[in-house]
Write an enzyme that holds these catalytic residues in place. Structure first.
Site, PDB file in Angstrom:
ATOM      1  N   ASP A 107      21.643  10.875  -0.321  1.00 22.27           N
ATOM      2  CA  ASP A 107      23.092  10.671  -0.373  1.00 22.27           C
ATOM      3  C   ASP A 107      23.682  11.001   0.996  1.00 22.27           C
ATOM      4  O   ASP A 107      22.941  11.296   1.944  1.00 22.27           O
ATOM      5  CB  ASP A 107      23.724  11.536  -1.488  1.00 22.27           C
ATOM      6  N   HIS A 135      26.638   5.390   0.347  1.00 24.70           N
ATOM      7  CA  HIS A 135      26.173   6.781   0.263  1.00 24.70           C
ATOM      8  C   HIS A 135      24.951   6.991   1.164  1.00 24.70           C
ATOM      9  O   HIS A 135      23.951   7.586   0.749  1.00 24.70           O
ATOM     10  CB  HIS A 135      25.842   7.157  -1.185  1.00 24.70           C
ATOM     11  N   GLU A 159      29.813   2.893  -5.549  1.00 27.58           N
ATOM     12  CA  GLU A 159      30.806   3.269  -4.543  1.00 27.58           C
ATOM     13  C   GLU A 159      30.437   2.767  -3.134  1.00 27.58           C
ATOM     14  O   GLU A 159      30.470   3.527  -2.170  1.00 27.58           O
ATOM     15  CB  GLU A 159      30.974   4.797  -4.536  1.00 27.58           C
TER      16      GLU A 159
END
Ligand code: ACM
Ligand code: ZN
Length: 641
Positions: free
Chosen positions: A199, A274, A347
């Protein structure tokens, strides 16, 4: 001489601790499919004889059972099958279709305990149930004999996917804790460990081919002395000292440890967003723009809040795809037995793609409609690579936004163009809402449910005034218990595509194992019951009472947990136009409820609630819940309407 004296004292103390206990009530979490408690009993002595049929003495489950009994300071021995044994474990010669791959039959008879199943996993779960029939402090107290009620328990899971996720990127958790996490999952019959390994805040996989992922990507500037949301940016030249990554050996050991407990590990490697830790290590994988140079965001392993997460892979560059294919291969080599690989996909902020000439060129050349389709094209390529190794790709629900990635016949070249007509087959992990998951399931996709409003265990679980700082939200134990992966009304096709669900533990605000346990427990037990037990067997009042016993079990095994929410719950019944009959409780049984109705602040000397109250409409009631000295200052106020 002093040593001998000390040893004698210890022996006397240990003997003094050993005792005989009689278990009266059966309470198991998750609630089994069928439980029949009978009149008779069986006494399990501290030197039980174990017999096995259909599994070897060296099978993981046999070893687990022996080690667990020894841990309870018993002295088990193996005897051959057919001999008089106290615990008989048997793989059925003729499979019982009702039990499936994970079900079991556990019988406590006057002559002994018999566990049978079609598989070793079934026997493992039978043993987990047996452990819950033993006293909760079995790990701490040495029992000479335990008398159990005669009973028959037949059990099997409702859903095949019963997961728990852990983010080890925002904060790093050592292998020892991962094993402790797996232990508690196994106790409550969860079988999928979703390991979020890469991440913005750290890369936790070892990489031989791309070593900067470990020298740069695994480390960030340490801001653990500051609340996550207020972390100061790094100062010039400040060293990155927080982090770490798992070694190849750590991973192999964890995968084996999990497998011995019926758990599959699902590694997650995030893409195309990410990826700050990845871009900090290999910035050439980012988009070049504004004159060919990325001037806007020099990438770093992020610290603290990072929103919106703009770091994104440049999909216009073939070299990005080459590296991602390599990394995917490395993951699949590290997890050779994994059936599933999670490719992230959530995202992804696509602003860079809008400005990047190379990404725009890719969109044109591949005849894609827009940036969303570019993501889908990319995920498809990655899924194809996973599929080529006989594994199944999973993605967060954003992958369904433009037709979900597919994985058709893979071209094993480094850059794989995705034919537009392939069938979609990535599993969708629905986190942004249950309806979204149901829609994906209705459209034919396999779905794992983990909606934020029930399954995000990084949210608060009780009054924030008295809780460690959390990312926000509120999921009380009762709310988590109300999680229903396939709500009533879901059509049968959609329901058949719902594989199950899982709880997720993101760790922005969680930086120690003990805090992680506190957020996980006991809500994980509520999620486990939602995934294992038949819908009609779920009963909040039974579950909340059972939990007192489970908390003792957790404490005796050294787990931290939250006591729960003390917010009062009301049930109001109309008596007449002026008067209401009010019942008050909290989700934690045995909470004392002190109250006033004269506007004064309640104390422990105020009236104590013992049963429903008849109150005039307009009455101001103030409530002070008290449980084991917790929340002594929280006063809740209501007006009866
Ligand atoms: C997620 O919580 N971003 C999957
Ligand atoms: Zn680009």
């Amino acid at each position: 001489m002093r040593k001998i004296y000390f040893a004698i004292v210890l022996a006397i103390l240990a003997a003094g601790c050993s005792k005989h206990v009689t278990v009266k009530e059966i309470s198991v979490v998750p609630e089994p499919v069928f439980v029949l408690q009978k009149e008779g009993s069986f006494t399990l002595k501290d030197n039980p004889r174990i017999s096995l049929a259909g599994i070897g003495q060296n099978s993981p489950t046999a070893r687990y059972v022996m080690s667990s009994l020894r841990h309870a300071r018993m002295h088990p021995s193996m005897v051959s099958s057919g001999k008089n044994s106290d615990i008989d474990m048997e793989i059925l010669d003729t499979a019982n279709p009702e039990l499936g791959d994970e079900g079991y039959l556990l019988e406590v008879r006057s002559t002994g305990i018999r566990m049978s199943a079609n598989t070793e996993t079934g026997l493992f779960y039978a043993y987990q149930t047996l452990v819950q029939l033993l006293p909760p402090d079995i790990n701490r107290v040495r029992y000479r004999a335990i008398t159990l009620p005669e009973c028959t328990i037949l059990d099997y899971p409702r859903f095949e996917w019963r997961g728990a996720h852990l983010d080890v990127c925002r904060h790093f958790f050592p292998p020892k804790f991962i094993k402790k996490y797996l232990d508690v999952m196994a106790s409550y019959k969860l079988n999928r460990f979703h390991w979020h390994l890469t991440d913005d805040h750290g890369w936790r996989l070892p990489s031989e081919k791309y070593p900067k992922l470990n020298t740069i990507g695994s480390w960030r500037v340490d801001r653990d002395d500051q609340p996550w949301g207020e972390a100061e940016p790094p100062r010039e030249g400040e060293r990155a000292t927080y982090g770490g990554y798992y070694s190849k050996e750590d991973i192999a050991e964890i995968v084996q440890y999990a497998a011995e407990r019926g758990i599959e590990v699902i590694p997650e490697i995030e893409m195309p967003g990410h990826v700050s830790a990845l871009l900090a290590s290999y910035p050439q994988m980012a988009c070049d723009y504004r004159g060919g140079k990325n001037e806007v965001n020099p990438y770093r392993v992020e610290i603290g809040p990072y929103w919106p997460p703009r770091a994104i892979l440049c999909l216009g560059k073939d070299s990005t795809l080459v590296i991602m294919n390599d990394l995917l291969d490395e993951v699949m080599d590290l997890f050779p037995s994994a059936r599933y690989i999670h490719l992230g996909g959530d995202e992804a902020f696509k602003d860079n793609w809008e400005q990047c000439l190379k990404c725009q060129r890719r969109i044109r050349v591949e005849r894609l409609r827009d940036e969303d389709e570019l993501q889908s094209w990319f995920m498809s390529n990655m899924a194809a690579r996973v599929s080529a190794r006989g594994k199944q790709a999973i993605g967060w629900d954003e992958i369904s936004e433009s037709g979900v990635a597919w994985s058709g016949t893979p071209d094993t070249a480094d850059v794989v163009p995705a034919p537009a007509d392939s069938e979609s087959n990535m599993i969708v992990m629905a986190w942004r809402g249950q309806q979204l998951g149901i829609a994906a399931a209705a459209a034919g996709h396999s779905v794992i449910m983990c909606p934020t409003d029930y399954c995000y265990l990084d949210y608060y679980q009780a009054n924030p005034l008295f809780q460690p700082k959390s990312i926000g939200g509120m999921i009380t134990l009762e709310k988590a218990y109300s999680f229903e992966p396939a709500p009533e009304g879901t059509d049968s096709i959609a329901e058949s595509n719902i594989l199950g669900g899982q709880c997720n533990l993101w760790t922005e605000y969680i930086n120690t194992p003990s805090h992680a346990e506190y957020m996980l427990l006991p809500r994980m037990l509520a999620i486990s019951e939602s995934l294992w037990s038949p819908r009609e067997k779920k009963d909040w009042n039974r579950f909340r009472r059972t939990l007192e016993d489970q908390k003792e079990r957790l404490a005796s095994r050294g787990y931290n947990y939250c006591e729960g929410s003390f917010e009062p719950h009301f049930i109001a019944r109309r008596i007449d136009d002026q008067t209401m009959n009010i019942s008050i409780s909290t989700e934690v049984p045995n909470t004392y409820i002190f109250y006033t109705t004269d506007s004064s602040t309640p104390t422990r000397k105020s009236s104590i609630y013992v049963g429903p109250l008849n109150l005039e409409r307009g009455t101001h009631i103030k409530i002070l819940p008290v449980y084991k000295d917790l929340e002594r200052d929280t006063v809740y106020e209501y007006v009866i309407k």
